[in-house]
Each structure stands twice: as structure tokens, then as C-alpha cells.
Write an enzyme that holds these catalytic residues in place. Structure first.
Site, mmCIF file in Angstrom:
data_model
loop_
_atom_site.group_PDB
_atom_site.id
_atom_site.type_symbol
_atom_site.label_atom_id
_atom_site.label_comp_id
_atom_site.label_asym_id
_atom_site.label_seq_id
_atom_site.Cartn_x
_atom_site.Cartn_y
_atom_site.Cartn_z
ATOM 1 N N LYS A 22 0.844 -1.216 0.000
ATOM 2 C CA LYS A 22 0.000 0.000 0.000
ATOM 3 C C LYS A 22 0.872 1.257 0.000
ATOM 4 O O LYS A 22 0.639 2.183 -0.774
ATOM 5 C CB LYS A 22 -0.890 0.008 1.251
ATOM 6 C CG LYS A 22 -1.556 1.350 1.501
ATOM 7 C CD LYS A 22 -2.422 1.340 2.742
ATOM 8 C CE LYS A 22 -1.722 1.717 4.019
ATOM 9 N NZ LYS A 22 -1.527 3.163 4.233
ATOM 10 N N ASN A 23 1.875 1.272 0.881
ATOM 11 C CA ASN A 23 2.645 2.506 1.056
ATOM 12 C C ASN A 23 3.601 2.786 -0.102
ATOM 13 O O ASN A 23 4.146 3.889 -0.200
ATOM 14 C CB ASN A 23 3.407 2.468 2.384
ATOM 15 C CG ASN A 23 2.469 2.677 3.564
ATOM 16 O OD1 ASN A 23 1.275 2.934 3.387
ATOM 17 N ND2 ASN A 23 3.011 2.553 4.774
ATOM 18 N N CYS A 117 -4.316 12.853 13.367
ATOM 19 C CA CYS A 117 -5.073 11.622 13.170
ATOM 20 C C CYS A 117 -4.906 10.778 14.420
ATOM 21 O O CYS A 117 -4.266 11.208 15.381
ATOM 22 C CB CYS A 117 -4.607 10.880 11.933
ATOM 23 S SG CYS A 117 -2.983 10.191 12.096
ATOM 24 N N ARG A 122 1.151 14.587 13.423
ATOM 25 C CA ARG A 122 1.615 14.377 12.054
ATOM 26 C C ARG A 122 1.773 15.665 11.242
ATOM 27 O O ARG A 122 1.033 15.923 10.284
ATOM 28 C CB ARG A 122 0.708 13.378 11.344
ATOM 29 C CG ARG A 122 0.606 12.093 12.128
ATOM 30 C CD ARG A 122 -0.030 10.983 11.366
ATOM 31 N NE ARG A 122 0.833 10.449 10.322
ATOM 32 C CZ ARG A 122 0.482 9.429 9.556
ATOM 33 N NH1 ARG A 122 -0.693 8.867 9.710
ATOM 34 N NH2 ARG A 122 1.296 8.969 8.643
ATOM 35 N N ASP A 308 4.750 0.601 12.019
ATOM 36 C CA ASP A 308 3.508 0.014 11.501
ATOM 37 C C ASP A 308 3.303 -1.433 11.958
ATOM 38 O O ASP A 308 2.268 -2.023 11.659
ATOM 39 C CB ASP A 308 3.485 0.079 9.967
ATOM 40 C CG ASP A 308 3.172 1.482 9.468
ATOM 41 O OD1 ASP A 308 2.814 2.342 10.290
ATOM 42 O OD2 ASP A 308 3.279 1.714 8.247
ATOM 43 N N ARG A 400 -8.733 -0.063 4.974
ATOM 44 C CA ARG A 400 -7.886 0.940 4.318
ATOM 45 C C ARG A 400 -6.554 0.329 3.907
ATOM 46 O O ARG A 400 -5.946 0.779 2.931
ATOM 47 C CB ARG A 400 -7.618 2.112 5.268
ATOM 48 C CG ARG A 400 -8.844 2.971 5.535
ATOM 49 C CD ARG A 400 -8.443 4.212 6.283
ATOM 50 N NE ARG A 400 -7.124 4.635 5.824
ATOM 51 C CZ ARG A 400 -6.194 5.189 6.581
ATOM 52 N NH1 ARG A 400 -6.435 5.435 7.846
ATOM 53 N NH2 ARG A 400 -5.038 5.548 6.079
HETATM 54 C C1 UD1 Z 1 4.506 6.822 6.352
HETATM 55 C C2 UD1 Z 1 3.556 5.661 6.233
HETATM 56 C C3 UD1 Z 1 3.055 5.213 7.598
HETATM 57 C C4 UD1 Z 1 4.229 4.954 8.531
HETATM 58 C C5 UD1 Z 1 5.188 6.132 8.550
HETATM 59 C C6 UD1 Z 1 6.448 5.861 9.348
HETATM 60 C C7 UD1 Z 1 2.517 5.962 4.063
HETATM 61 C C8 UD1 Z 1 1.268 6.224 3.295
HETATM 62 N N1 UD1 Z 1 2.434 6.036 5.385
HETATM 63 O O1 UD1 Z 1 3.773 7.923 6.892
HETATM 64 O O2 UD1 Z 1 2.294 4.007 7.425
HETATM 65 O O3 UD1 Z 1 3.751 4.707 9.826
HETATM 66 O O4 UD1 Z 1 5.589 6.462 7.209
HETATM 67 O O5 UD1 Z 1 7.106 4.758 8.858
HETATM 68 O O6 UD1 Z 1 3.532 5.661 3.500
HETATM 69 N N2 UD1 Z 1 7.312 14.353 10.702
HETATM 70 C C9 UD1 Z 1 7.595 15.678 10.967
HETATM 71 N N3 UD1 Z 1 7.451 16.584 9.949
HETATM 72 C C10 UD1 Z 1 7.060 16.226 8.692
HETATM 73 C C11 UD1 Z 1 6.780 14.874 8.431
HETATM 74 C C12 UD1 Z 1 6.927 13.955 9.457
HETATM 75 O O7 UD1 Z 1 7.967 16.028 12.080
HETATM 76 O O8 UD1 Z 1 6.957 17.105 7.827
HETATM 77 C C13 UD1 Z 1 7.447 13.350 11.782
HETATM 78 C C14 UD1 Z 1 6.144 12.591 12.036
HETATM 79 O O9 UD1 Z 1 5.281 13.292 12.921
HETATM 80 C C15 UD1 Z 1 6.663 11.300 12.613
HETATM 81 C C16 UD1 Z 1 7.961 11.071 11.843
HETATM 82 O O10 UD1 Z 1 8.338 12.358 11.337
HETATM 83 O O11 UD1 Z 1 6.959 11.471 13.991
HETATM 84 C C17 UD1 Z 1 7.833 10.093 10.684
HETATM 85 O O12 UD1 Z 1 6.737 10.439 9.867
HETATM 86 P P1 UD1 Z 1 6.712 10.141 8.305
HETATM 87 O O13 UD1 Z 1 7.832 9.231 7.942
HETATM 88 O O14 UD1 Z 1 6.614 11.427 7.564
HETATM 89 O O15 UD1 Z 1 5.320 9.364 8.130
HETATM 90 P P2 UD1 Z 1 4.411 9.391 6.838
HETATM 91 O O16 UD1 Z 1 5.283 9.517 5.636
HETATM 92 O O17 UD1 Z 1 3.303 10.352 7.012
#
Ligand code: UD1
Length: 421
Positions: A22-23, A117, A122, A308, A400
């Protein structure tokens, strides 16, 4: 709304085909907005999130449809609309990954700012910092992020945050940089296999990306990208979940289409628990000793233990012979499953971003509520072994991200049914 009714106790045995990731599928589908001509994607799982993204891509002028053989065909036909509305972004955070492609190809993007969420705040500050580094103007107006850039310019940047690298942030900036002028270097890039899969797809379309899968990705901008045929990698989170399903029911499952090299941290921890995992013909055979050993785990960005799979591992460890400790280092608030697992008789105590798991001899079925995707999977695992009946409501969360999970489990002996609530 649907619910799952599980009668626990069956030992799972048989073969489980693992679906495409999915990701990886979501950002790759978004990446088709960068391309001309048709892309044919194989291995895209049949999931609600994939459907939600298809709806968004259609609104953005792409023709997206699934063939009878399961492949998804995507082709951009109209590049006028650059807006991803709140209704769609709210439903699925991953909608955010249309930002990079829209900005690079259509020179502007308007994306509703995603809210928090079930698993925490996030933020998307790193995505935005990356786009600014490439020369975009970024404004927040009325809850929408407005981005503009006549021509993106390659740049050298650090993309790490307080919790390490960002998966979708890296994918977003990498996608945008493909059509930027000159060379971009992303330092502290996410190393997740899903990000590398996005890069491999883009390279197959004519991009010039190197270093993907490492913390330093280099992207040399090109003028245009052309759609191609591509197969998505297997879903390592689904594979890890079924490994734990075999372990918690003391059964034996053969997982096909499973990349062991994407699961080394998971395999390491499961072996420490006493789970046997053997490689077999592009897949794995997983079986478990009766006694589960307690362990200590911290979630981390790849190649560490994935956040995850944290909830699912907690379900497994709640039956270990002693006390285990799980520390969540990626999403420190991702613990909604703790109270629900305790309803089934687990003994879990949350202390900040750590949970102490006192192993119990058995879990007892009860009505519980799914709160987010992976937490729901943990409740299913617990239900598989709990004595008596477990009723899990709000399973739309699980739809989902897991393709036909109840059918795959029933096919290997689980007593699980989907019913309307
Ligand atoms: C993706 C995955 C999700 C997984 C996560 C971490 C998808 C669709 N989702 O989510 O299933 O749990 O990676 O492996 O691929 N952060 C910031 N600033 C930002 C972005 C992130 O501080 O701009 C922080 C987040 O709050 C979190 C950490 O960085 O603590 C990692 O988040 P991130 O890797 O961005 O998760 P997603 O890409 O949203």
C-alpha cells in the site's frame, strides 16, 4: 459499518499470498501525475486507500481504472486542476503526496493542510521545507497550503526532523526534484523500501535518481517523464502481520511474495521471541514454539523495527512468558490499542512513549473497537487466540490497508466473519 466476529483458538496452517505494498502503491500512483503517456501498475492492492487516491487523481485530470487482470492503468488527460480538497485529504493523509508532482509539472498546487489523526499530530513541515528549498513559494490560506514555482531549481538539503527521516516527505521532494532544473541532494532521506520503489518507478519513466534506499538521494532533473509498466513491491507490513498471526496461534504459515530483505529487523525480533522463520522460494515459512520469550523493542525508521508493526507485536508479546518493553520512537502517541488489548485481558502499562507488557497466560474474547489501521490488525491478532468470541467494530480502518484480511485468515483456518454492525 462492518464488524469482525472472531472465535479464537484455531491454529493457522497454510499458504498466504502477500499483496503489493500500500505505502509504495500510493506515492507511485501520485507520481504518475509527473508523466506523459500511460502507466500500467501491477500488484496494486485492492484497498479503500487506493480507491480514495484514484478518486483524487481523477479530480486532478487523470484517467485511473483497474483492468480485469488487476493492473491499474493511469494516464493524465487534463492538467488544469491543481487542488486537493479537504474532504479527500482528511479521508487519507497520503493524498499529500500529490503536492510534489503537481508543483513540478503544473507549477502550482493547493493542498488542504492535513489535520491530526488517531496516531498523533503528524506535521508536514519537512515536506514544505523541501519544496521551499527547491524554490517554491509556500503560503497557508484558509487551511489550504498554496505552493507556486515557475521552475523548480535543484538544491542540496537536509530533510531530517525531530523523529528522524520522513517517508512521504522524502517521496514528495524526490518526485518534485525529478523535473527541477539541475541536481538535488536530499540528506537524511528516508531509506524505506517504499521510497526506493517510488525512485525505481520514476527511473523506469526516465528520471535520474541514485542513492535511493540510502540516507543520501541524488536527483538530476530531466525535462520530461514517460509512463511505463511497473510492478509494486510486496507489502512488508502485511507480511509481518501474518508472521505474527502464525506465531500467536502457534501455527505454521507459508507466505508467498514476501521480501525477507525488507523484514530483517522484524525477523530478528521475532526470532528472539522464539518464532521460526525460514526462507522458501521468494517467500517465508513461519512457525512458532509454544513458549514465547519476552523481548525489548524500539521502533525506528527503516532498517529498524517499523512503527507500523508495533501494535501487532504488542498483541503477540502480551502472551509472552515474562515482561517485555516496547518503545515507540516514530509516533510517540501511537498507543490507542493499549486500552483495547487490556479489555481482552492483556496487562499493558503505558509510561510515556514506552509500554511495559506483562505476559499473561491467556486472552479472553470481548467487544473491542478498531481505532486506526495497524491497531485494528493488533486486535484481530489478539482475537485469533483469545478464548471465546471477540467482536471488533469499525473495521473500515483495516479495510484501508489490508486486502481481504478476513478471507486470507479464514483460508488458513481462522474462524472469522465479517458482518454488518
Ligand atoms: C509513512 C507511512 C506510515 C508509517 C510512517 C512511518 C505511508 C502512506 N504512510 O507515513 O504508514 O507509519 O511512514 O514509517 O507511507 N514528521 C515531521 N514533519 C514532517 C513529516 C513527518 O515532524 O513534515 C514526523 C512525524 O510526525 C513522525 C515522523 O516524522 O513522527 C515520521 O513520519 P513520516 O515518515 O513522515 O510518516 P508518513 O510519511 O506520514
Amino acid at each position: 459499518m462492518d464488524q469482525f466476529i472472531i472465535n479464537g483458538g484455531a491454529r493457522l496452517r497454510g499458504v498466504v499470498p502477500i499483496s503489493g505494498s500500500k505505502n509504495a502503491a500510493l506515492p507511485i500512483m501520485a507520481a504518475t501525475l509527473l508523466t506523459e503517456g500511460e502507466t500500467i501498475l501491477r500488484g496494486v492492492p485492492l484497498l479503500d486507500d487506493v480507491e480514495s487516491l484514484s478518486v483524487l487523481l481523477r479530480k486532478l485530470g487523470a484517467n485511473a481504472r483497474r483492468d480485469d487482470d488487476g493492473a491499474i492503468r493511469l494516464r493524465v488527460e487534463d492538467e488544469q486542476n491543481c487542488v486537493a480538497e479537504y474532504e479527500l485529504v482528511r479521508k487519507m493523509r497520503a493524498s499529500i503526496c500529490v503536492m510534489g508532482p503537481l508543483l513540478a509539472r503544473r507549477h502550482k498546487a493547493q493542498i488542504s493542510m492535513p489535520g491530526g489523526c488517531a496516531i498523533g499530530d503528524r506535521p508536514i513541515d519537512l515536506h514544505l521545507a523541501g519544496m521551499e528549498n527547491l524554490g517554491a513559494d509556500v503560503d497557508l490560506i484558509g487551511g489550504d497550503i498554496h505552493l507556486r514555482a515557475k521552475r523548480l531549481k535543484g538544491a542540496e538539503m537536509f530533510l531530517g526532523g525531530p523523529f528522524g527521516s520522513t517517508v512521504l516527505g522524502t517521496a514528495n521532494v524526490m518526485m518534485a526534484a525529478c523535473l527541477a532544473e539541475g541536481t538535488t541532494i536530499i540528506e537524511s532521506a528516508a531509506c524505506e523500501p517504499e521510497v526506493a520503489d517510488v525512485a525505481n518507478y520514476l527511473n523506469a519513466c526516465g528520471a535520474r535518481i541514485s542513492g535511493h534506499g540510502t540516507p543520501r538521494i541524488t536527483i538530476e532533473g530531466v525535462k520530461s517523464l514517460k509512463g511505463c509498466e511497473y510492478t509494486i513491491i510486496p507489502d512488508r507490513i502485511e507480511a509481518g502481520t501474518f508472521m505474527m498471526a502464525a506465531a500467536i496461534t502457534n501455527g505454521e504459515l507459508t507466505l508467498t511474495n514476501c521480501r525477507m530483505d525488507h523484514l530483517l529487523a522484524v525477523i530478528d525480533r521475532l526470532k528472539a521471541v522464539g518464532v521460526n522463520i525460514e526462507r522458501k522460494d521468494g517467500g517465508a515459512v513461519v512457525s512458532s514454539a509454544r513458549r514465547l520469550e519476552p523481548i525489548t523493542v524500539a521502533t525506528q525508521p527503516f532498517p529498524g523495527f517499523p512503527t507500523d508493526l508495533q501494535a501487532q507485536l504488542m498483541a503477540l508479546l502480551s502472551l509472552a512468558d515474562g515482561n517485555s518493553i516496547i518503545t515507540e520512537k516514530v509516533f510517540p502517541d501511537r498507543f490507542l490499542h493499549v486500552a483495547e488489548l487490556n479489555r481482552l485481558g492483556a496487562r499493558l502499562r503505558k509510561e510515556g512513549q514506552t509500554v511495559v507488557i506483562e505476559g499473561v497466560r491467556r486472552l479472553i474474547g470481548a467487544p473491542v473497537m478498531a481505532s486506526d489501521l495497524r491497531a485494528s490488525a493488533a486486535l484481530v491478532l489478539a482475537g485469533l487466540i483469545a478464548k471465546g468470541q471477540t467482536r471488533i467494530s469499525r473495521v473500515y480502518h483495516i479495510d484501508r490497508g489490508y486486502e481481504a484480511i478476513e478471507k486470507k485468515l479464514a483460508a488458513v483456518g481462522a474462524d472469522i466473519q465479517r458482518m454488518a454492525e
